[in-house]
Design an enzyme around this catalytic site. Structure first.
Site, PDB file in Angstrom:
ATOM      1  N   PRO A 285       1.590 -17.805   6.725  1.00  0.00           N
ATOM      2  CA  PRO A 285       1.272 -16.664   5.815  1.00  0.00           C
ATOM      3  C   PRO A 285       0.807 -15.512   7.116  1.00  0.00           C
ATOM      4  CG  PRO A 285      -0.531 -18.324   6.315  1.00  0.00           C
ATOM      5  CD  PRO A 285       0.718 -18.845   6.963  1.00  0.00           C
ATOM      6  N   CYS A 353       7.118  15.627   9.431  1.00  0.00           N
ATOM      7  CA  CYS A 353       8.145  16.773   9.025  1.00  0.00           C
ATOM      8  C   CYS A 353       9.133  15.821   8.370  1.00  0.00           C
ATOM      9  CB  CYS A 353       8.589  17.715   9.978  1.00  0.00           C
ATOM     10  SG  CYS A 353       7.377  18.598  10.852  1.00  0.00           S
TER      11      CYS A 353
END
Ligand SMILES: *Cc1c(COP(=O)(O)O)cnc(C)c1O
Length: 425
Positions: A285, A353
């Site tokens: 997990p 950006c």
């Protein structure tokens, strides 16, 4: 119980108000709860109690040394996907004897490193990898323990980028080729086939596809036993999902229920076919251990109203937390201090950006410039997937233990980001 909750209108991690962390360590900062981490690991460990079972935390979800160390102290093993991750296990005091090495592209150097540390098992994903591992182990005078990652071709019903168990995926050996691949492995002198594994995808809310995969692995183990190739462990992979808090989202299967069904199926099969002789069971997990143990704490830089949308521009960005940009993942956003003012609808975006630089879309938030927000359930695939895009240093990481806050990773300093670069003479 969640370790992140509002108390007197202020979001806390355990007994620590999040604004204290922002004041002391700045933003953006990943904040983890030690209690939540230990509780999540214990859900696996207690379901495995009294059995020959090993929980190998898939550390790519969050590989901070302090997290690895806390889990190692609980007896965790580790699922690694690179030599770098093995070095982290060692640095964190983990036991290489409980490490399994997954991944489709292991280099010779990584194989050597793993053999030097005598890891538990290599999860091999192709025939060329078998040959390379045999050669590397042979040159070192060693034998490598191997498991084949079998692709059971079950549909995990998750996002295509995190589904890994279909024929069209790059991972694993096709189910129909598995027997022949085991024969090839058994014939190589420096390999010892010891196990079988699969990992069919991530953020699985239902365990039915996992149990379907288990049946396919059992079928192969029986067929191999008939040929005299006896496997000693069965590795179910990871993939159990968590609740991200989106409206209408299905609840993930409780870990104890899933493991209970796996063991019931395995016990019945071993009783019927092997006189009850047990087989070691491994789980890998990642998200289920760390996903809900962390939040990304960020500060609102600007509110920018627009004709079509309002933007809430925060100081965390896609380079800090990539899941929304990469998978269109929905992540919950909560103000640290609750306000009485009417909420407005915002897209929560970062300074990077790129138009893809968003963390959450169309959220009703009562916020002002300078407020703190928490991106919830950010403990898995957060900092580990971060980058320095736009020459942004990585966020700091802290672990909260009650009212104590431990800095476990310093914020990156911009000068560090170009320290390895050089100019032409
Ligand atoms: C990523 C990965 C895991 C963990 O997946 P989660 O969905 O985070 O549980 C386990 N095993 C392998 C081979 C992986 O690549």
């Amino acid at each position: 119980m969640s370790q992140f909750f509002h108390l007197d209108g202020v979001l806390h991690a355990e007994a620590t108000p999040l604004h204290h962390i922002a004041e002391q360590f700045g933003t953006p900062t990943y904040v983890y709860s030690k209690a939540a981490l230990l509780a999540n690991f214990d859900a696996f460990a207690s379901a495995c109690a009294g059995r020959d079972a090993l929980v190998c935390y898939a550390m790519k979800a969050n590989s901070n040394l302090a997290i690895l160390n806390l889990l190692a102290r609980q007896g965790a093993g580790f699922d690694i996907v690179s030599g770098g991750e093995l070095l982290r296990v060692v640095a964190a005091g983990g036991d290489p004897g409980k490490v399994i090495f997954s991944g489709v592209g292991k280099s010779e150097a990584e194989m050597r490193l793993a053999l030097e540390h005598d890891i538990l098992c290599f999860n091999v994903e192709s025939i060329p990898e078998l040959h390379r591992l045999n050669a590397v182990a042979g040159a070192m005078g060693l034998t490598a323990r191997v498991s084949l990652r079998v692709n059971p071709n079950v549909d995990a019903k998750t996002h295509p980028y995190i589904a890994t168990g279909l024929k069209a995926n790059k991972f694993g050996v096709a189910f129909d080729d598995a027997l022949a691949t085991y024969r090839a492995a058994a014939a190589l002198p420096h390999l010892e086939p010891v196990g079988i594994d699969c990992h069919i995808g991530s953020q699985l809310l239902d365990d039915a596809p996992l149990l379907e995969a288990l049946d396919k692995l059992i079928e192969l183990i029986d067929a191999l036993a008939q040929e005299g190739i006896v496997l000693h462990h069965l590795d179910m992979g990871g993939g159990i999902g968590i609740n991200y808090g989106e409206a209408g989202e299905d609840e993930p299967v409780p870990v104890g229920d899933y493991l209970g069904r796996v063991f019931a199926r395995i016990d019945a099969w071993r009783a019927a076919s092997y006189g009850g002789a047990p087989i070691k069971v491994i789980f890998e997990p990642g998200r289920a251990i760390v996903g809900d143990t962390g939040v990304l704490l960020t500060r609102v830089e600007y509110l920018k109203p627009g004709a079509e949308k309002n933007f809430c521009i925060v100081d965390a960005a896609m380079n800090d937390l990539m899941r929304p940009a990469l998978y269109q993942a929905w992540m919950d956003v909560r103000p640290v201090a609750l306000r009485d003012t009417a909420p407005a609808l915002y897209d929560v975006v970062g300074p990077v950006c790129e138009s893809g630089d968003w963390l959450a879309r169309e959220r009703a938030l009562a916020v002002e410039q300078g407020d703190l927000l928490a991106i919830m359930q950010a403990g898995a695939y957060g900092l580990t997937m971060s980058s320095n895009y736009n020459t942004r240093g990585r966020a700091a990481e802290v672990i909260v233990d009650g009212d104590h806050v431990h800095l476990v990773r310093e914020r990156e300093n911009p000068a560090d980001l170009f320290a390895l670069e050089s100019l032409l003479k």
